[in-house]
Design a protein around this motif. Structure first.
Motif, PDB file in Angstrom:
ATOM      1  N   GLN A  25       0.745  -1.329   0.001  1.00 36.34           N
ATOM      2  CA  GLN A  25      -0.077  -0.039   0.192  1.00 36.34           C
ATOM      3  C   GLN A  25       0.944   1.184   0.004  1.00 36.34           C
ATOM      4  O   GLN A  25       0.378   2.283  -0.580  1.00 36.34           O
ATOM      5  CB  GLN A  25      -0.801  -0.060   1.276  1.00 36.34           C
ATOM      6  N   ARG A  26       1.921   1.146   0.689  1.00 39.90           N
ATOM      7  CA  ARG A  26       2.825   2.500   0.733  1.00 39.90           C
ATOM      8  C   ARG A  26       4.085   2.278   0.447  1.00 39.90           C
ATOM      9  O   ARG A  26       4.957   3.210   0.653  1.00 39.90           O
ATOM     10  CB  ARG A  26       2.670   2.982   2.230  1.00 39.90           C
ATOM     11  N   ALA A  27       4.667   1.102  -0.500  1.00 42.53           N
ATOM     12  CA  ALA A  27       6.084   1.113  -0.831  1.00 42.53           C
ATOM     13  C   ALA A  27       6.301   2.192  -1.930  1.00 42.53           C
ATOM     14  O   ALA A  27       5.510   2.484  -2.825  1.00 42.53           O
ATOM     15  CB  ALA A  27       6.136  -0.394  -1.254  1.00 42.53           C
ATOM     16  N   VAL A  28       7.655   2.540  -1.757  1.00 42.39           N
ATOM     17  CA  VAL A  28       8.170   3.837  -3.081  1.00 42.39           C
ATOM     18  C   VAL A  28       8.676   2.757  -3.934  1.00 42.39           C
ATOM     19  O   VAL A  28       9.519   1.896  -3.589  1.00 42.39           O
ATOM     20  CB  VAL A  28       9.265   4.462  -2.545  1.00 42.39           C
ATOM     21  N   ARG A  29       8.511   3.078  -5.204  1.00 48.30           N
ATOM     22  CA  ARG A  29       9.137   2.409  -6.268  1.00 48.30           C
ATOM     23  C   ARG A  29      10.580   2.687  -6.441  1.00 48.30           C
ATOM     24  O   ARG A  29      10.851   3.875  -6.186  1.00 48.30           O
ATOM     25  CB  ARG A  29       8.468   2.619  -7.465  1.00 48.30           C
ATOM     26  N   PRO A  30      11.507   1.838  -6.799  1.00 51.88           N
ATOM     27  CA  PRO A  30      11.226   0.254  -7.523  1.00 51.88           C
ATOM     28  C   PRO A  30      11.169  -0.510  -6.232  1.00 51.88           C
ATOM     29  O   PRO A  30      11.618  -0.499  -5.272  1.00 51.88           O
ATOM     30  CB  PRO A  30      12.473   0.211  -8.090  1.00 51.88           C
ATOM     31  N   TYR A  31      10.219  -1.375  -6.512  1.00 47.92           N
ATOM     32  CA  TYR A  31      10.035  -2.720  -5.630  1.00 47.92           C
ATOM     33  C   TYR A  31       9.791  -3.999  -6.637  1.00 47.92           C
ATOM     34  O   TYR A  31       9.449  -3.635  -7.590  1.00 47.92           O
ATOM     35  CB  TYR A  31       9.129  -2.512  -4.698  1.00 47.92           C
ATOM     36  N   LEU A  32       9.912  -5.019  -5.861  1.00 46.39           N
ATOM     37  CA  LEU A  32       9.488  -6.349  -6.582  1.00 46.39           C
ATOM     38  C   LEU A  32       8.373  -7.034  -6.001  1.00 46.39           C
ATOM     39  O   LEU A  32       8.188  -6.962  -4.797  1.00 46.39           O
ATOM     40  CB  LEU A  32      10.760  -7.321  -6.564  1.00 46.39           C
ATOM     41  N   LEU A  33       7.436  -7.334  -6.907  1.00 45.59           N
ATOM     42  CA  LEU A  33       6.347  -8.369  -6.556  1.00 45.59           C
ATOM     43  C   LEU A  33       6.280  -9.382  -7.160  1.00 45.59           C
ATOM     44  O   LEU A  33       6.257  -9.688  -8.239  1.00 45.59           O
ATOM     45  CB  LEU A  33       5.213  -7.329  -7.100  1.00 45.59           C
ATOM     46  N   ILE A  34       6.414 -10.496  -6.144  1.00 44.41           N
ATOM     47  CA  ILE A  34       6.052 -11.941  -6.632  1.00 44.41           C
ATOM     48  C   ILE A  34       4.672 -12.170  -6.698  1.00 44.41           C
ATOM     49  O   ILE A  34       4.045 -12.154  -5.924  1.00 44.41           O
ATOM     50  CB  ILE A  34       6.698 -12.800  -5.553  1.00 44.41           C
ATOM     51  N   ASP A  35       4.272 -12.511  -8.066  1.00 40.55           N
ATOM     52  CA  ASP A  35       3.009 -12.751  -8.165  1.00 40.55           C
ATOM     53  C   ASP A  35       2.680 -14.282  -7.815  1.00 40.55           C
ATOM     54  O   ASP A  35       3.445 -15.056  -7.712  1.00 40.55           O
ATOM     55  CB  ASP A  35       2.655 -12.479  -9.819  1.00 40.55           C
ATOM     56  N   ASP A  36       1.250 -14.290  -7.579  1.00 41.08           N
ATOM     57  CA  ASP A  36       0.942 -15.925  -7.119  1.00 41.08           C
ATOM     58  C   ASP A  36       1.258 -16.790  -8.372  1.00 41.08           C
ATOM     59  O   ASP A  36       0.972 -16.698  -9.480  1.00 41.08           O
ATOM     60  CB  ASP A  36      -0.549 -15.838  -6.983  1.00 41.08           C
ATOM     61  N   PRO A  37       2.069 -17.973  -7.803  1.00 46.78           N
ATOM     62  CA  PRO A  37       2.330 -18.728  -9.290  1.00 46.78           C
ATOM     63  C   PRO A  37       1.166 -19.838  -9.475  1.00 46.78           C
ATOM     64  O   PRO A  37       0.080 -19.853  -8.936  1.00 46.78           O
ATOM     65  CB  PRO A  37       3.329 -19.628  -8.398  1.00 46.78           C
ATOM     66  N   VAL A  38       0.910 -20.246 -10.683  1.00 45.67           N
ATOM     67  CA  VAL A  38       0.203 -20.897 -11.358  1.00 45.67           C
ATOM     68  C   VAL A  38       0.683 -22.405 -11.355  1.00 45.67           C
ATOM     69  O   VAL A  38       1.705 -22.544 -11.995  1.00 45.67           O
ATOM     70  CB  VAL A  38      -0.058 -20.342 -12.852  1.00 45.67           C
ATOM     71  N   LEU A  39       0.099 -23.398 -10.803  1.00 46.90           N
ATOM     72  CA  LEU A  39       0.555 -24.661 -10.721  1.00 46.90           C
ATOM     73  C   LEU A  39      -0.346 -25.675 -11.397  1.00 46.90           C
ATOM     74  O   LEU A  39      -1.726 -25.370 -11.458  1.00 46.90           O
ATOM     75  CB  LEU A  39       0.650 -25.222  -9.255  1.00 46.90           C
ATOM     76  N   SER A  40       0.343 -26.499 -12.120  1.00 52.00           N
ATOM     77  CA  SER A  40      -0.358 -27.699 -12.636  1.00 52.00           C
ATOM     78  C   SER A  40       0.263 -28.961 -12.103  1.00 52.00           C
ATOM     79  O   SER A  40       1.688 -28.940 -12.042  1.00 52.00           O
ATOM     80  CB  SER A  40      -0.566 -27.403 -14.184  1.00 52.00           C
ATOM     81  N   ASP A  41      -0.138 -29.973 -12.557  1.00 52.28           N
ATOM     82  CA  ASP A  41       0.037 -31.459 -12.146  1.00 52.28           C
ATOM     83  C   ASP A  41       1.322 -31.642 -13.220  1.00 52.28           C
ATOM     84  O   ASP A  41       1.448 -31.362 -14.322  1.00 52.28           O
ATOM     85  CB  ASP A  41      -0.705 -32.475 -12.416  1.00 52.28           C
ATOM     86  N   TRP A  42       2.523 -32.254 -12.506  1.00 53.89           N
ATOM     87  CA  TRP A  42       3.641 -32.716 -13.168  1.00 53.89           C
ATOM     88  C   TRP A  42       4.295 -33.990 -12.843  1.00 53.89           C
ATOM     89  O   TRP A  42       5.547 -33.958 -12.755  1.00 53.89           O
ATOM     90  CB  TRP A  42       4.885 -31.372 -13.522  1.00 53.89           C
ATOM     91  N   SER A  43       3.309 -34.733 -12.476  1.00 52.68           N
ATOM     92  CA  SER A  43       3.912 -35.937 -11.575  1.00 52.68           C
ATOM     93  C   SER A  43       4.211 -36.958 -12.375  1.00 52.68           C
ATOM     94  O   SER A  43       3.939 -36.952 -13.617  1.00 52.68           O
ATOM     95  CB  SER A  43       2.685 -36.314 -10.603  1.00 52.68           C
ATOM     96  N   THR A  44       5.203 -37.818 -12.121  1.00 54.05           N
ATOM     97  CA  THR A  44       5.570 -38.993 -12.807  1.00 54.05           C
ATOM     98  C   THR A  44       4.767 -40.195 -12.223  1.00 54.05           C
ATOM     99  O   THR A  44       4.089 -40.180 -11.432  1.00 54.05           O
ATOM    100  CB  THR A  44       7.231 -39.084 -12.780  1.00 54.05           C
ATOM    101  N   LYS A  45       5.225 -41.322 -13.098  1.00 48.00           N
ATOM    102  CA  LYS A  45       4.517 -42.430 -12.416  1.00 48.00           C
ATOM    103  C   LYS A  45       4.755 -42.747 -11.062  1.00 48.00           C
ATOM    104  O   LYS A  45       3.886 -43.362 -10.145  1.00 48.00           O
ATOM    105  CB  LYS A  45       5.258 -43.640 -13.264  1.00 48.00           C
ATOM    106  N   ASP A  46       6.008 -42.552 -10.355  1.00 46.33           N
ATOM    107  CA  ASP A  46       6.140 -42.523  -9.013  1.00 46.33           C
ATOM    108  C   ASP A  46       6.621 -41.626  -8.176  1.00 46.33           C
ATOM    109  O   ASP A  46       7.067 -41.578  -6.983  1.00 46.33           O
ATOM    110  CB  ASP A  46       7.432 -43.770  -8.956  1.00 46.33           C
ATOM    111  N   GLN A  47       6.440 -40.300  -8.635  1.00 45.23           N
ATOM    112  CA  GLN A  47       6.791 -39.212  -7.851  1.00 45.23           C
ATOM    113  C   GLN A  47       5.825 -38.057  -8.220  1.00 45.23           C
ATOM    114  O   GLN A  47       5.571 -38.003  -9.398  1.00 45.23           O
ATOM    115  CB  GLN A  47       8.254 -38.595  -8.453  1.00 45.23           C
TER     116      GLN A  47
END
Length: 133
Positions: A34-56
């Motif tokens: 709300q009050r940060a002075v630029r420049p700053y870094l913002l980590i956006d919410d990651p988007v996850l999908s399945d990448w499983s293997t047969k046993d992991q």
């Protein structure tokens, strides 16, 4: 630890613990400050999908780090975005919480003019993770 939490914690550590940023930033945030002075870094919410293997269990994660800056100084935003890329490339494979990085690839990096004298650099990666325990 959830895969989302593991990658977010690792990103924050990579971006705050390196000192490799070419210009100082006024913080690394997980939500728009709300009050940060630029420049700053913002980590956006990651988007996850399945990448499983047969046993992991696995996840493919799309991450985005925003470099928020004031003014029209594109070279500074580009330099900070390059530093973000380098910090993510240098992240250790072991994420903690039972997860490790199998691969990471830069998807794209670009600078967007927000209008009103503000710029945002966007650095997106695809990270593939596997559960180790």
């Amino acid at each position: 630890m959830s895969p989302q939490e593991a990658i977010t914690v690792a990103l924050r550590a990579a971006l705050t613990g390196t000192g490799a940023l070419s210009a100082p930033v006024n913080g690394v945030f997980d939500a728009p400050p709300q009050r940060a002075v630029r420049p700053y870094l913002l980590i956006d919410d990651p988007v996850l999908s399945d990448w499983s293997t047969k046993d992991q269990e696995g996840r493919e994660v799309r991450t985005a780090v925003l470099v928020r800056d004031a003014g029209q100084a594109r070279p500074r935003v580009r330099a900070l975005a390059a530093d973000v890329e380098a910090a993510i490339a240098a992240m250790p494979a072991a994420l903690g919480g039972g997860w490790r990085i199998a691969s990471r690839v830069l998807v794209r990096s670009r600078t967007v003019d927000e209008g009103g004298g503000s710029l945002t650099g966007i650095v997106e990666h695809r990270v593939r993770m596997l559960r180790t325990s």
